[in-house]
Design a protein around this motif. Structure first.
Motif, short mmCIF file in Angstrom:
data_model
loop_
_atom_site.label_atom_id
_atom_site.label_comp_id
_atom_site.label_asym_id
_atom_site.label_seq_id
_atom_site.Cartn_x
_atom_site.Cartn_y
_atom_site.Cartn_z
N PRO A 279 9.67 -40.93 23.27
CA PRO A 279 9.85 -39.90 24.31
C PRO A 279 11.29 -39.88 24.82
O PRO A 279 11.96 -40.91 24.89
N PHE A 280 11.76 -38.70 25.16
CA PHE A 280 13.04 -38.55 25.87
C PHE A 280 12.84 -37.50 26.96
O PHE A 280 12.53 -36.35 26.67
N TRP A 281 13.02 -37.93 28.21
CA TRP A 281 12.86 -37.05 29.37
C TRP A 281 14.23 -36.46 29.70
O TRP A 281 15.15 -37.19 30.06
N ALA A 282 14.37 -35.14 29.56
CA ALA A 282 15.66 -34.49 29.72
C ALA A 282 16.10 -34.47 31.18
O ALA A 282 15.30 -34.62 32.11
N ALA A 283 17.40 -34.21 31.37
CA ALA A 283 17.98 -34.24 32.72
C ALA A 283 17.52 -33.09 33.59
O ALA A 283 17.73 -33.11 34.81
N PHE B 140 18.61 -38.11 21.95
CA PHE B 140 19.18 -38.12 23.29
C PHE B 140 19.97 -36.84 23.46
O PHE B 140 20.72 -36.43 22.56
N ILE B 141 19.82 -36.19 24.63
CA ILE B 141 20.49 -34.91 24.89
C ILE B 141 21.36 -35.05 26.13
O ILE B 141 20.91 -35.52 27.18
N GLY B 142 22.63 -34.65 26.02
CA GLY B 142 23.56 -34.74 27.13
C GLY B 142 23.25 -33.75 28.24
O GLY B 142 22.38 -32.87 28.11
N LEU B 143 23.99 -33.86 29.36
CA LEU B 143 23.72 -33.01 30.52
C LEU B 143 23.94 -31.53 30.23
O LEU B 143 23.33 -30.68 30.90
N ALA C 190 17.19 -27.05 30.24
CA ALA C 190 18.16 -26.47 31.17
C ALA C 190 19.31 -27.45 31.34
O ALA C 190 19.14 -28.67 31.33
N ALA C 191 20.53 -26.90 31.48
CA ALA C 191 21.69 -27.75 31.68
C ALA C 191 21.63 -28.42 33.04
O ALA C 191 20.87 -28.02 33.93
N ALA C 192 22.44 -29.45 33.22
CA ALA C 192 22.49 -30.17 34.49
C ALA C 192 23.92 -30.59 34.75
O ALA C 192 24.76 -30.63 33.84
N THR C 193 24.22 -30.90 35.99
CA THR C 193 25.49 -31.50 36.35
C THR C 193 25.17 -32.73 37.19
O THR C 193 24.01 -33.15 37.28
N TYR C 194 26.17 -33.31 37.81
CA TYR C 194 25.88 -34.49 38.62
C TYR C 194 26.76 -34.50 39.87
O TYR C 194 27.81 -33.85 39.93
N VAL C 195 26.32 -35.22 40.88
CA VAL C 195 27.09 -35.44 42.09
C VAL C 195 27.33 -36.93 42.23
O VAL C 195 26.42 -37.74 42.10
N GLU C 196 28.59 -37.29 42.41
CA GLU C 196 28.98 -38.68 42.59
C GLU C 196 29.69 -38.80 43.93
O GLU C 196 30.67 -38.10 44.19
N VAL C 197 29.18 -39.69 44.79
CA VAL C 197 29.61 -39.77 46.17
C VAL C 197 30.06 -41.18 46.50
O VAL C 197 29.45 -42.16 46.05
N LEU D 115 21.82 -33.19 38.88
CA LEU D 115 21.30 -31.95 39.47
C LEU D 115 21.05 -30.94 38.36
O LEU D 115 22.01 -30.41 37.78
N PRO D 116 19.79 -30.63 38.04
CA PRO D 116 19.52 -29.54 37.09
C PRO D 116 20.03 -28.22 37.65
O PRO D 116 19.89 -27.94 38.84
N THR D 117 20.65 -27.41 36.79
CA THR D 117 21.15 -26.12 37.24
C THR D 117 20.00 -25.14 37.40
O THR D 117 18.87 -25.41 37.03
N GLY D 118 20.32 -23.98 37.98
CA GLY D 118 19.30 -22.96 38.15
C GLY D 118 18.74 -22.89 39.56
O GLY D 118 17.91 -22.02 39.86
N GLN D 119 19.17 -23.79 40.45
CA GLN D 119 18.71 -23.77 41.83
C GLN D 119 19.79 -24.39 42.72
O GLN D 119 20.72 -25.03 42.24
N ASP D 120 19.66 -24.17 44.04
CA ASP D 120 20.60 -24.73 44.99
C ASP D 120 20.01 -25.97 45.64
O ASP D 120 18.79 -26.14 45.69
N TYR D 121 20.89 -26.82 46.18
CA TYR D 121 20.45 -28.09 46.76
C TYR D 121 21.10 -28.28 48.13
O TYR D 121 22.29 -28.05 48.31
N GLY D 122 20.28 -28.72 49.08
CA GLY D 122 20.79 -29.19 50.35
C GLY D 122 21.06 -30.68 50.26
O GLY D 122 20.31 -31.42 49.61
N PHE D 123 22.13 -31.13 50.91
CA PHE D 123 22.56 -32.52 50.76
C PHE D 123 23.01 -33.04 52.12
O PHE D 123 23.73 -32.35 52.85
N SER D 124 22.57 -34.24 52.48
CA SER D 124 23.02 -34.82 53.74
C SER D 124 23.14 -36.33 53.59
O SER D 124 22.44 -36.96 52.79
#
Length: 645
Positions: A342-346, A397-400, A429-436, A477-486
């Protein structure tokens, strides 16, 4: 009499394994049968050229014996000469005529191996018809029908091939005398971790870094995880801090193969530990795949109660770090065959796996499925030809970006890692990431703070995690939607942000933030504050031209409630702002109503009314030009300002 043993063995091979009748026994002399037995012995030893030479002499004398041509076909098949094998087999079919049965199936198998899928379908259909003519009505007939159906699928897949150009990763990763497989990539695509089998027996983890020219550096062992035992088939979270792998035959093992985990603390990895009896059994657990945030674990197991030999299971990680009891994915995914890798995509909804049970090109094929809006699995789809072949396809394996795929392929002791571009139809669906990085604004000291991430959609899930002891946080963060972050920590002003991913966005555009939390002190003004010290509530939204709060606004307002509850001596001013669309009077009234709506919500959560002041500024205090939609969106805002009175 001494000749009967090998002769009986040979005739058994001919009549059962090859499956073609017994005319050889009637037509040939004992001396020739002895030569036939010698031929079979050479075949057993895989000495195909010598076997073929002996057999050719027998065929020259007994060209009308079908079994000899069938045996000739088996030799050519063993040599990988499928075209010659087909010719020999069809010659035997011509001799047998309508009485043939298994030979039709053998021809179909050879056409499949030779990638002639339309002809394979024709001969599988002939095999089914031969059984029906013979009056068969048993399991063999049902299996023949299944073979025909599968061959139809294969013919259709092969008739619609995808562009496919797998490229080896090069000498930094692939080596001539070792096996490299099970690749996994860091979220930024710059580091590869994979399994290497050294000296044909020892499995260890290696890592390689992408160079400026796109090549990969010479791989080095993964320090701290590797041991004299075998480590293989790893999966790692997006932040690179939690790794699960397969360990077989270990002293602390519960079965033949178990799942183990290791955590990164600073620059070192902890000693691997067994995941325990909640996940592992006396059977085999292997081939793990973690979700990017580490909350879901997919793996293959042949434990009791499954639908086939190996099935795919999923387990969830609880807040205390322990794993829940695994659940079989069910018959929508698993089959009576082997369902593995199995491979669970981002994108957190698409699963890739291999299966011998779903119709495909032969062997184990790669499939994809996903969860629908009701959280049910969709019917798996074959990834198609030529990604899938008559051979065995394994891990993927599939990249972001959703299109860069990595996998291993090869034969025997020659297995390497390749990359290729997934066809659009087969992409998650493509994804990106947030690094804080979270630090104290005064001292620069890293802070362990609570991070909340909420998908701003109907039924969106809120993720709550802490930064590590270095103040770091990373998630996908999968693309296609917005995210609230705090981000919040007791004694500090909370930080809020919003990630807009509803449109086009790629992994090459990550969010990398340093967040400087402000201690709550009199006259403190946050760095991101406006001129009067007000801070924007970035995830508070209203219905268009209305003061009605949208449901996901409460997540951010609850952070403000918590702040005020922790600072009972502090009051707050809520301010509403608009863009310049519409009349000044209408905008002023709307801003006042929206500020009052937020005030009412705070009061409903227990904040005393006399601690809250609401005010509307209409369009009088823009923070961006109203000449673009982006600027107008920035001006439509709600702010808060702490009042130390």
């Amino acid at each position: 009499m001494r000749l009967m043993g090998p002769l009986l063995c040979l005739l058994t091979i001919l009549s059962t394994t090859v499956g073609y009748g017994q005319s050889a026994q009637r037509e040939m002399k004992k001396s020739e049968l002895k030569e036939l037995a010698a031929t079979q012995s050479l075949m057993t030893l895989r000495k195909y050229p010598e076997a073929k030479e002996k057999l050719a002499k027998l065929i020259k004398k007994h060209d009308e014996v079908a079994e000899l041509h069938y045996l000739d076909s088996e030799i050519s098949r063993g040599q990988g000469e499928y075209g010659d094998a087909i010719v020999a087999l069809k010659r035997g079919l011509d001799i047998e005529g309508r009485s043939a049965t298994v030979a039709f199936k053998k021809v179909a198998e050879l056409y499949t191996l030779n990638q002639d899928y339309d002809d394979a379908l024709t001969y599988y259909e002939s095999y089914l018809q031969s059984l029906e003519r013979a009056g068969r009505n048993d399991e063999r007939l049902e299996k023949a029908r299944a073979l025909v159906e599968s061959a139809r699928v294969v013919s259709e897949l092969a008739g619609n091939p995808y562009p496919y150009e797998p490229t080896p990763l090069g000498p930094g990763v692939n080596t001539p005398h070792s096996l490299e497989y099970f690749p996994s990539l860091s979220v930024d695509g710059q580091r590869l971790i994979f399994t290497r089998r050294v000296n044909k027996r020892q499995e260890d983890f290696y890592q390689s870094d992408r160079q400026a020219d796109g090549s990969w550096s010479n791989a080095i062992p993964l320090t701290g995880v590797n041991t004299p035992l075998n480590e293989g088939a790893q999966t790692i979270t997006a932040d690179g801090n939690y790794l699960i792998f397969t360990g077989c035959g270990r002293r602390d093992g519960l079965g033949s193969c178990d799942l183990y985990f290791s955590e990164r603390l600073g620059d070192r990895w902890t000693e691997a530990q067994n995941l325990g009896p909640t996940v592992n059994t006396r059977a085999s657990e292997s081939q793990p795949s973690l979700s990017q945030d580490g909350t879901l674990l997919f793996f293959a197991s042949n434990r009791d109660g499954g639908l086939g030999n190996d099935d795919i299971y999923v387990s969830g990680r609880r807040p205390d770090g322990q794993w829940s009891r695994p659940v079989n994915l069910g018959k929508t995914v698993n089959t009576s065959g082997n369902d593995r890798y199995p491979f669970w995509a981002a994108d957190n909804k698409t699963l890739y796996f291999t299966s011998t049970g779903w119709p495909g090109m032969g062997g184990a094929d790669l499939f994809m499925t996903s969860v629908d809006e009701s959280n049910n699995w969709r019917k798996p789809e074959n990834l198609g030809f030529p990604i899938n072949t008559p051979g065995e396809e394994t891990n993927l394996f599939i990249g972001l970006d959703g299109k860069s795929a990595y996998f291993s392929k090869g034969i025997g002791d020659d297995v390497d890692i390749y990359t290729f571009e997934l066809p659009e139809k087969a992409r998650p669906a493509a994804a990106t990431y947030v690094e804080v990085s979270v630090v104290d604004d005064r001292t620069g000291r890293p802070l362990v703070a609570q991070v909340r991430l909420q998908a701003q959609m109907q039924g969106g899930i809120t993720s709550v995690r802490n930064t590590d002891n270095r103040g770091r946080y990373l998630t996908v963060l999968p693309t296609g939607q917005d995210y609230g972050f705090s981000v919040e920590k007791e004694g500090y002003l909370f930080y809020s942000d919003r990630f807009v991913l509803a449109g086009e966005h790629t992994a090459s555009e990550p969010f990398e933030l340093e967040i400087r939390l402000q201690p709550i002190e009199q006259r403190t003004i946050a760095e991101e504050a406006e001129e009067d010290g007000a801070i924007v509530l970035r995830n508070v939204f209203f219905e268009t031209a209305s003061d009605e709060l949208l449901p996901f606004s409460t997540e951010e307002l609850d952070r403000l409630v918590a702040l005020l509850e922790g600072q009972p001596e502090v009051n707050v001013e809520i301010a509403g702002h608009t863009d310049d669309v519409g009349s000044d009077v209408d905008n002023q009234r709307l801003s006042e109503r929206r500020a009052a709506s937020v005030k009412r919500y705070l009061e409903s959560q227990g904040i005393a009314p006399d601690r809250i002041r609401s005010v509307g500024y209409g369009e009088s205090r823009p923070v961006a030009p109203n000449t673009t939609e982006e600027g107008r969106a920035s001006n439509r805002r709600t702010t808060f300002r702490l009042l130390f009175e």
